[in-house]
Enzyme design. Structure first.
Site, PDB file in Angstrom:
ATOM      1  N   CYS A 121      56.406  24.945  11.819  1.00 41.59           N
ATOM      2  CA  CYS A 121      55.167  24.203  11.605  1.00 41.59           C
ATOM      3  C   CYS A 121      54.882  23.372  12.843  1.00 41.59           C
ATOM      4  O   CYS A 121      55.802  22.773  13.411  1.00 41.59           O
ATOM      5  CB  CYS A 121      55.329  23.301  10.378  1.00 41.59           C
ATOM      6  SG  CYS A 121      53.873  22.327   9.990  1.00 41.59           S
ATOM      7  N   HIS A 164      51.578  28.715   3.319  1.00 38.11           N
ATOM      8  CA  HIS A 164      52.050  27.567   4.101  1.00 38.11           C
ATOM      9  C   HIS A 164      50.893  26.594   4.359  1.00 38.11           C
ATOM     10  O   HIS A 164      51.018  25.384   4.151  1.00 38.11           O
ATOM     11  CB  HIS A 164      52.640  28.078   5.421  1.00 38.11           C
ATOM     12  CG  HIS A 164      53.083  27.016   6.360  1.00 38.11           C
ATOM     13  ND1 HIS A 164      54.408  26.773   6.630  1.00 38.11           N
ATOM     14  CD2 HIS A 164      52.382  26.132   7.126  1.00 38.11           C
ATOM     15  CE1 HIS A 164      54.502  25.781   7.513  1.00 38.11           C
ATOM     16  NE2 HIS A 164      53.277  25.383   7.830  1.00 38.11           N
ATOM     17  N   GLU A 165      49.761  27.134   4.814  1.00 38.88           N
ATOM     18  CA  GLU A 165      48.612  26.281   5.129  1.00 38.88           C
ATOM     19  C   GLU A 165      48.009  25.663   3.870  1.00 38.88           C
ATOM     20  O   GLU A 165      47.577  24.506   3.881  1.00 38.88           O
ATOM     21  CB  GLU A 165      47.551  27.052   5.912  1.00 38.88           C
ATOM     22  CG  GLU A 165      48.009  27.562   7.276  1.00 38.88           C
ATOM     23  CD  GLU A 165      48.585  26.498   8.193  1.00 38.88           C
ATOM     24  OE1 GLU A 165      48.149  25.329   8.131  1.00 38.88           O
ATOM     25  OE2 GLU A 165      49.494  26.829   8.977  1.00 38.88           O
ATOM     26  N   HIS A 168      49.708  22.508   2.960  1.00 37.54           N
ATOM     27  CA  HIS A 168      49.244  21.339   3.717  1.00 37.54           C
ATOM     28  C   HIS A 168      48.072  20.654   3.020  1.00 37.54           C
ATOM     29  O   HIS A 168      47.971  19.429   3.025  1.00 37.54           O
ATOM     30  CB  HIS A 168      48.793  21.739   5.129  1.00 37.54           C
ATOM     31  CG  HIS A 168      49.896  21.854   6.123  1.00 37.54           C
ATOM     32  ND1 HIS A 168      50.726  20.806   6.462  1.00 37.54           N
ATOM     33  CD2 HIS A 168      50.307  22.905   6.882  1.00 37.54           C
ATOM     34  CE1 HIS A 168      51.597  21.201   7.380  1.00 37.54           C
ATOM     35  NE2 HIS A 168      51.367  22.476   7.643  1.00 37.54           N
TER      36      HIS A 168
END
Length: 193
Positions: A121, A164-165, A168
């Site tokens: 990341c 993953h994004e 966030h």
């Protein structure tokens, strides 16, 4: 302040200030994107895509000390909005840009996979060992830069990147998903890629 980097005397991309994992803003839940996007939003999105592109080109990554990245969420550059970009290098050396606003996973595979060498990341500037089981395939519904709804089926690397994004956007870092006591827990149950 954002700094422009010059290549051959032409402004190519902004050296974005990426928040570090210790920054509390990364733990906030991002707000829905409203349309139409402002001129400033469009510029920020373009800057994020350009940054990711150049971070993947060795020559520029070395010259400007850029950590290579495929994806970037708005919150990673201090923008509390539910959007992220992915820039994927193609086999012919060109790059494919993806933009997702207000994304939702509407279906996923039963099969789970993980990145064998570990996820990384841009906000976590250290080595982290452990696995994060992710869906091998996801169907995502989101909005493009014009606010039009679209659906995209993604698999393997892109599926992992999207998950993953999306984390966030909910204030979750990949390190939160690694079992602290047993970082490789149940690895045999999932397929490594």
């Amino acid at each position: 302040m954002l700094e422009y980097l010059l290549i051959w005397g032409v402004i190519m991309f902004k050296n974005l200030k990426i928040l570090d994992e210790k920054d509390k803003r990364l733990r906030q839940v991002s707000k829905e994107v409203t349309f139409p996007l402002s001129k400033e939003d469009k510029e920020t999105i373009k800057d994020a895509m350009e940054y990711l592109k150049y971070s993947q080109i060795d020559e520029y990554a070395k010259k400007y000390d850029l950590r290579a990245g495929w994806g970037m969420s708005a919150i990673q550059i201090g923008v509390l909005k539910r959007w992220f970009v992915i820039v994927e290098e193609q086999e012919d050396g060109t790059f494919k840009n993806y933009f997702f606003a207000n994304p939702k996973i509407i279906s996923s595979s039963t099969e789970k996979i993980y990145v064998e060498q570990g996820e990384g990341c841009l906000s976590v500037n250290r080595e982290v060992v452990g696995i994060i089981p992710r869906y091998a395939r996801v169907t995502v519904e989101a909005r493009d830069m014009d606010g039009n709804k679209f659906t995209l089926r993604l698999r393997e690397d892109l599926a992992i990147c999207v998950q993953h994004e999306m984390d966030h956007l909910d204030g979750i870092l990949f390190i939160d998903r690694i079992d602290k006591k047993n970082p490789f827990k149940d690895a045999e149950l999932y397929r490594a890629i």
